[in-house]
Write a protein that holds these residues in place. Structure first.
Motif, mmCIF file in Angstrom:
data_model
loop_
_atom_site.group_PDB
_atom_site.id
_atom_site.type_symbol
_atom_site.label_atom_id
_atom_site.label_comp_id
_atom_site.label_asym_id
_atom_site.label_seq_id
_atom_site.Cartn_x
_atom_site.Cartn_y
_atom_site.Cartn_z
ATOM 1 N N ALA A 48 0.834 -1.209 0.000
ATOM 2 C CA ALA A 48 0.000 0.000 0.000
ATOM 3 C C ALA A 48 0.869 1.260 0.000
ATOM 4 C CB ALA A 48 -0.938 0.000 1.203
ATOM 5 N N ASP A 49 1.948 1.251 0.779
ATOM 6 C CA ASP A 49 2.862 2.396 0.803
ATOM 7 C C ASP A 49 3.485 2.621 -0.572
ATOM 8 O OD1 ASP A 49 2.400 2.886 3.484
ATOM 9 O OD2 ASP A 49 4.258 1.916 4.162
ATOM 10 N N ALA A 50 3.917 1.531 -1.207
ATOM 11 C CA ALA A 50 4.548 1.652 -2.519
ATOM 12 C C ALA A 50 3.558 2.156 -3.554
ATOM 13 C CB ALA A 50 5.138 0.309 -2.942
ATOM 14 N N VAL A 51 2.344 1.625 -3.531
ATOM 15 C CA VAL A 51 1.325 2.069 -4.482
ATOM 16 C C VAL A 51 1.108 3.574 -4.338
ATOM 17 C CG1 VAL A 51 -1.130 1.929 -5.067
ATOM 18 C CG2 VAL A 51 0.186 -0.167 -4.733
ATOM 19 N N SER A 52 0.974 4.047 -3.105
ATOM 20 C CA SER A 52 0.736 5.484 -2.912
ATOM 21 C C SER A 52 1.971 6.310 -3.260
ATOM 22 C CB SER A 52 0.274 5.768 -1.480
ATOM 23 O OG SER A 52 1.278 5.464 -0.553
ATOM 24 N N GLU A 53 3.154 5.771 -3.021
ATOM 25 C CA GLU A 53 4.384 6.501 -3.338
ATOM 26 C C GLU A 53 4.578 6.663 -4.842
ATOM 27 O OE1 GLU A 53 9.185 5.777 -3.001
ATOM 28 O OE2 GLU A 53 7.898 4.867 -1.496
ATOM 29 N N TYR A 54 4.135 5.673 -5.612
ATOM 30 C CA TYR A 54 4.375 5.693 -7.046
ATOM 31 C C TYR A 54 3.246 6.342 -7.854
ATOM 32 C CZ TYR A 54 8.127 2.446 -5.876
ATOM 33 O OH TYR A 54 9.238 1.859 -5.339
ATOM 34 N N VAL A 55 2.277 6.967 -7.195
ATOM 35 C CA VAL A 55 1.170 7.608 -7.915
ATOM 36 C C VAL A 55 1.625 8.887 -8.608
ATOM 37 C CG1 VAL A 55 -1.028 8.809 -7.612
ATOM 38 C CG2 VAL A 55 -0.657 6.606 -6.518
ATOM 39 N N ALA A 56 2.361 9.731 -7.934
ATOM 40 C CA ALA A 56 2.696 11.061 -8.450
ATOM 41 C C ALA A 56 3.878 11.119 -9.418
ATOM 42 C CB ALA A 56 2.944 12.007 -7.280
#
Length: 77
Positions: A48-56
């Protein structure tokens, strides 16, 4: 997929491939959806952290992140 048991770098790598839209059907029996579920089961918080980190980040930044994650997962980082 065996790397998922090895820690968060493998689930981060999977999240990154999804963001880069480079995921493929891993094997006839391993869909991208199944790989995602395995990553969530292995370390849901890291995924979940990685998914949110790679959005922008843009494509170039994502490529750099892929190089960094690959270095860690291959033992060179």
């Amino acid at each position: 997929m065996a790397g998922l048991a090895g820690g968060p770098s493998a689930v981060r790598f999977l999240a990154l491939t999804e963001r880069l839209r480079e995921e493929r059907e891993f094997q006839p029996t391993m869909s991208a959806e199944r790989a995602r579920r395995m990553a969530e089961n292995a370390d849901g918080a890291a995924y979940a952290d990685a998914v949110s980190e790679y959005v922008a980040p843009g494509r170039d930044e994502l490529r750099e992140a892929a190089r960094a994650v690959t270095a860690v997962t291959s033992g060179r980082g």
